[in-house]
Design a protein around this motif. Structure first.
Motif, mmCIF file in Angstrom:
data_model
loop_
_atom_site.group_PDB
_atom_site.id
_atom_site.type_symbol
_atom_site.label_atom_id
_atom_site.label_comp_id
_atom_site.label_asym_id
_atom_site.label_seq_id
_atom_site.Cartn_x
_atom_site.Cartn_y
_atom_site.Cartn_z
ATOM 1 N N SER A 124 41.129 24.472 36.592
ATOM 2 C CA SER A 124 40.027 25.430 36.707
ATOM 3 C C SER A 124 40.586 26.806 37.045
ATOM 4 O O SER A 124 41.654 26.935 37.669
ATOM 5 C CB SER A 124 39.048 24.978 37.789
ATOM 6 O OG SER A 124 38.460 23.754 37.447
ATOM 7 N N THR A 125 39.873 27.817 36.643
ATOM 8 C CA THR A 125 40.259 29.188 36.967
ATOM 9 C C THR A 125 39.065 29.924 37.547
ATOM 10 O O THR A 125 37.921 29.682 37.145
ATOM 11 C CB THR A 125 40.766 29.946 35.731
ATOM 12 O OG1 THR A 125 39.767 29.890 34.700
ATOM 13 C CG2 THR A 125 42.065 29.349 35.220
ATOM 14 N N SER A 126 39.338 30.819 38.476
ATOM 15 C CA SER A 126 38.256 31.576 39.098
ATOM 16 C C SER A 126 37.752 32.655 38.152
ATOM 17 O O SER A 126 38.458 33.089 37.230
ATOM 18 C CB SER A 126 38.738 32.219 40.402
ATOM 19 O OG SER A 126 39.710 33.204 40.121
ATOM 20 N N ALA A 127 36.533 33.111 38.394
ATOM 21 C CA ALA A 127 35.957 34.174 37.569
ATOM 22 C C ALA A 127 36.776 35.456 37.669
ATOM 23 O O ALA A 127 36.932 36.191 36.691
ATOM 24 C CB ALA A 127 34.509 34.418 38.001
ATOM 25 N N SER A 128 37.299 35.742 38.856
ATOM 26 C CA SER A 128 38.094 36.964 39.029
ATOM 27 C C SER A 128 39.407 36.884 38.262
ATOM 28 O O SER A 128 39.878 37.887 37.713
ATOM 29 C CB SER A 128 38.361 37.218 40.512
ATOM 30 O OG SER A 128 39.098 36.147 41.084
ATOM 31 N N GLY A 133 48.110 40.771 42.350
ATOM 32 C CA GLY A 133 47.307 39.573 42.554
ATOM 33 C C GLY A 133 46.340 39.700 43.718
ATOM 34 O O GLY A 133 45.246 39.135 43.708
ATOM 35 N N LEU A 134 46.746 40.449 44.756
ATOM 36 C CA LEU A 134 45.864 40.679 45.898
ATOM 37 C C LEU A 134 44.781 41.688 45.541
ATOM 38 O O LEU A 134 43.592 41.464 45.786
ATOM 39 C CB LEU A 134 46.672 41.183 47.093
ATOM 40 C CG LEU A 134 45.853 41.677 48.293
ATOM 41 C CD1 LEU A 134 45.088 40.529 48.926
ATOM 42 C CD2 LEU A 134 46.741 42.355 49.324
ATOM 43 N N ALA A 135 45.185 42.813 44.944
ATOM 44 C CA ALA A 135 44.245 43.915 44.707
ATOM 45 C C ALA A 135 43.244 43.625 43.602
ATOM 46 O O ALA A 135 42.108 44.115 43.648
ATOM 47 C CB ALA A 135 45.018 45.195 44.385
ATOM 48 N N PHE A 136 43.641 42.836 42.609
ATOM 49 C CA PHE A 136 42.790 42.676 41.432
ATOM 50 C C PHE A 136 42.303 41.246 41.189
ATOM 51 O O PHE A 136 41.576 41.008 40.236
ATOM 52 C CB PHE A 136 43.524 43.192 40.200
ATOM 53 C CG PHE A 136 43.931 44.629 40.317
ATOM 54 C CD1 PHE A 136 42.982 45.632 40.298
ATOM 55 C CD2 PHE A 136 45.265 44.980 40.488
ATOM 56 C CE1 PHE A 136 43.340 46.959 40.430
ATOM 57 C CE2 PHE A 136 45.638 46.309 40.614
ATOM 58 C CZ PHE A 136 44.670 47.302 40.595
ATOM 59 N N VAL A 137 42.697 40.300 42.047
ATOM 60 C CA VAL A 137 42.197 38.930 41.915
ATOM 61 C C VAL A 137 41.624 38.439 43.239
ATOM 62 O O VAL A 137 40.429 38.154 43.349
ATOM 63 C CB VAL A 137 43.308 37.968 41.414
ATOM 64 C CG1 VAL A 137 42.756 36.548 41.342
ATOM 65 C CG2 VAL A 137 43.835 38.394 40.057
ATOM 66 N N ALA A 138 42.459 38.321 44.257
ATOM 67 C CA ALA A 138 42.036 37.715 45.520
ATOM 68 C C ALA A 138 40.981 38.558 46.238
ATOM 69 O O ALA A 138 39.930 38.047 46.641
ATOM 70 C CB ALA A 138 43.249 37.492 46.421
ATOM 71 N N TYR A 139 41.236 39.847 46.429
ATOM 72 C CA TYR A 139 40.300 40.683 47.184
ATOM 73 C C TYR A 139 38.971 40.874 46.450
ATOM 74 O O TYR A 139 37.895 40.750 47.063
ATOM 75 C CB TYR A 139 40.935 42.034 47.509
ATOM 76 C CG TYR A 139 40.478 42.610 48.834
ATOM 77 C CD1 TYR A 139 41.196 42.398 50.003
ATOM 78 C CD2 TYR A 139 39.307 43.346 48.916
ATOM 79 C CE1 TYR A 139 40.770 42.918 51.211
ATOM 80 C CE2 TYR A 139 38.864 43.865 50.116
ATOM 81 C CZ TYR A 139 39.598 43.647 51.266
ATOM 82 O OH TYR A 139 39.157 44.153 52.467
#
Length: 571
Positions: free
Chosen positions: A160-164, A338-344
């Motif tokens: 599975s992959t997250s929407a972000s 990955g932090l700025a454009f996916v996780a956060y």
């Protein structure tokens, strides 16, 4: 010649006030690395225990080199290349090498601002596009973490992959290809965002320190307001304290790992902006008698404190996200893009009023990066103009040179906004802009000024400019500790070299690694190269040549301290 038609050489200029200098330096050194790199390194390398090697490198390398470079510029009133002609001509290659690193950075860094602007535009949507799986680019494997959804069953779903994640690298933002060999088509939306970024950078510095000094009142202070807002919001979220504990919980066993120490050193060399001449140029616009000693100590303290505070803002939100997803924090913690454009963004989607927090976050990212970018442009412009002042320091010529440089960088950047652009971006970032390049330049810099020019002379210069004699510890750093620590770090980075990979699964082809090392060597080889050229082209025996080139620009200044520039005479 008719005197009416003679073009006069313009004054070099100075900061209108000390505040402009402080804000410009603060904006330069406090950048994206403080927000998205330091917190991740801290949790990954032993939490609070990581602060031990971090502080060792701050004391032995960060602050001494910060003071050294700022003092060099203030003393000589020269750019990053010509400053070496005045102090130690044999080491002029350090200046050229630093400008090559900045050239690569000027091509690479705006890509991050382009992505952030792209996200900022979408932050004004009625529903954040990375918060749901109902968009045309989403796949059947998409899982949404928006408020009220909770992504039930996330831990039990395979592949599975997250929407972000799907918004970021699958179809919408990057539409990432299978590798650097597959460049693919240009992402025209990103090109337009990149154009806006470059236009903003141009007009921020097109008039030199006259315009830069005014812009930094906004670009250097507003990110702190945004960071404070995000910090307060993050600490009030459920699960925030779990994230903070995970961020700072000390694990002393990590201190026995040499890699932890190397990552602490790399963070200092990167976040303090040393080795590339940025501090030299910013310091060169100071009045001669400015107290740069005190300024440097406060700016270094501000830089490190910002990194620690940013960690609270980041990990409080990651703790909230982990609790909402019912997953361990180490599965949501990211570094870099990955932090700025996916996780956060994913965490923001789980909050009430997600558009508000998304706007605050991406404005902070843009302003943090914009400061660093236009200072890098200013450093390159100043260094080139100081090389050819009679040609370039005339009405209109600076603006034309800056326009040409921005256009060349923008065109060079286009390959990074293609479907394979992320692979090119990481290649530049890993080899050309960080790591071994900066370490190598710092080794030569510390040796040239600590031994050839002389640490004692540097002491006398700082005392003459500030009226304060620096602590004796700085002399020991310039002579022994800084060159030794920098050299050991450089050697270890070479011995422990790990080839670049993307997302831990993609291995670059051999030609890409070769290109990366050629970019790295293009800056490092200039230092011994320029030295050998000078030794080979100057007539005389080696002792005569050495004596001629090692005559230092060491002056006795007699002007009263109420005036901005001294009258200096060669001894």
């Amino acid at each position: 010649a008719n005197p009416l038609f003679i073009e006069t050489i313009e004054e070099r200029g100075q900061w209108a006030s000390k505040t402009e200098f402080l804000l410009a330096v603060a904006g330069n050194v406090v950048g994206l690395g403080n927000v998205w790199r330091f917190p991740y390194l801290c949790y990954k390398n032993g939490g609070g225990a990581f602060l031990v090697p971090y502080m060792v490198f701050v004391v032995t390398c960060g602050v001494p080199l910060f003071l050294l470079e700022t003092s060099m510029g203030q003393y000589t009133q020269e750019g990053a290349i010509t400053v070496w002609r005045k102090l130690c001509p044999l080491a002029e290659g350090i200046g050229y090498g630093g400008q090559v690193v900045l050239l690569y950075s000027c091509i690479t860094y705006p890509v991050i601002l382009t992505w952030a602007l792209f996200y900022l535009i979408f932050s004004f949507s009625y529903e954040l596009p990375w918060a749901s799986c109902t968009n045309y680019w989403n796949t059947d494997k998409c899982v949404s973490f928006s408020l009220g959804n909770g992504a039930v069953g996330w831990n039990n779903q395979t592949n599975s992959t997250s929407a972000s994640t799907e918004f970021w690298d699958r179809q919408r933002a990057l539409s990432i290809s299978g590798g650097i060999e597959e460049v693919g088509s240009i992402r025209w939306e990103l090109v337009l965002c990149a154009l806006v970024v470059w236009v903003a950078c141009y007009f921020c510095i097109w008039k030199g320190v006259r315009s830069t000094g005014k812009v930094v009142y906004v670009t250097a202070t507003f990110p702190y307001l945004m960071l404070l807002i995000l910090l307060i919001r993050g600490l009030t979220l459920p699960g925030a304290m779990n994230g903070v504990v995970y961020y700072l919980y000390p694990e002393p066993s990590h201190l026995l790992d040499p890699q932890v120490w190397m990552e602490a050193g790399a963070q200092i060399f990167f976040s303090y902006s040393i080795g590339v001449g940025s501090l030299t140029v910013l310091g060169s616009y100071n009045p001669y008698y400015n107290n740069c000693y005190r300024d440097c100590l406060w700016l270094c303290l501000l830089n490190s404190c910002t990194s620690v505070v940013a960690g609270f803002a980041v990990f409080s939100v990651l703790g909230f996200m982990a609790e909402m997803q019912n997953t361990p924090i180490d599965q949501v913690a990211e570094s870099g893009p990955g932090l700025a454009f996916v996780a956060y963004p994913q965490a923001i989607a789980m909050m009430p009023l997600p558009q508000l927090w998304a706007v605050c976050f991406f404005i902070m990212i843009i302003l943090l990066g914009l400061d660093t970018q236009f200072v890098a442009l200013e450093v390159v412009m100043t260094s080139v103009i100081d090389l050819f002042p009679k040609v370039l320091r005339k009405a209109g010529r600076r603006e034309l040179l800056l326009l040409l440089f921005c256009f060349v960088c923008f065109c060079s950047q286009l390959v990074m906004v293609t479907e394979g652009g992320m692979f090119v971006f990481q290649l530049f970032d890993y080899y050309a802009c960080n790591g071994a390049c900066i370490l190598c330049l710092c080794v030569f810099e510390a040796f040239a000024l600590g031994w050839i020019f002389g640490a004692e002379r540097m002491y006398d210069i700082i005392e003459d400019m500030t009226g304060v004699r620096p602590n004796w510890f700085f002399k020991q750093c310039w002579r022994y500790l800084t060159p030794l620590v920098s050299l050991v770090s450089f050697i270890y980075s070479m011995v422990d070299y790990q080839p670049l990979t993307f997302n831990r699964w993609y291995v670059y082809p051999t030609w890409a690694y070769t290109l990366g090392w050629l970019m790295a060597l293009s800056s490092m080889i200039l230092v011994p190269g320029v030295t050998l050229i000078k030794l080979a082209t100057v007539p005389g025996t080696l002792p005569q040549v050495k004596g001629r080139f090692c005559r230092v620009f060491y002056t006795t200044c007699t002007q009263h301290k109420s005036q901005s520039k001294p009258v200096c005479n060669m001894p």
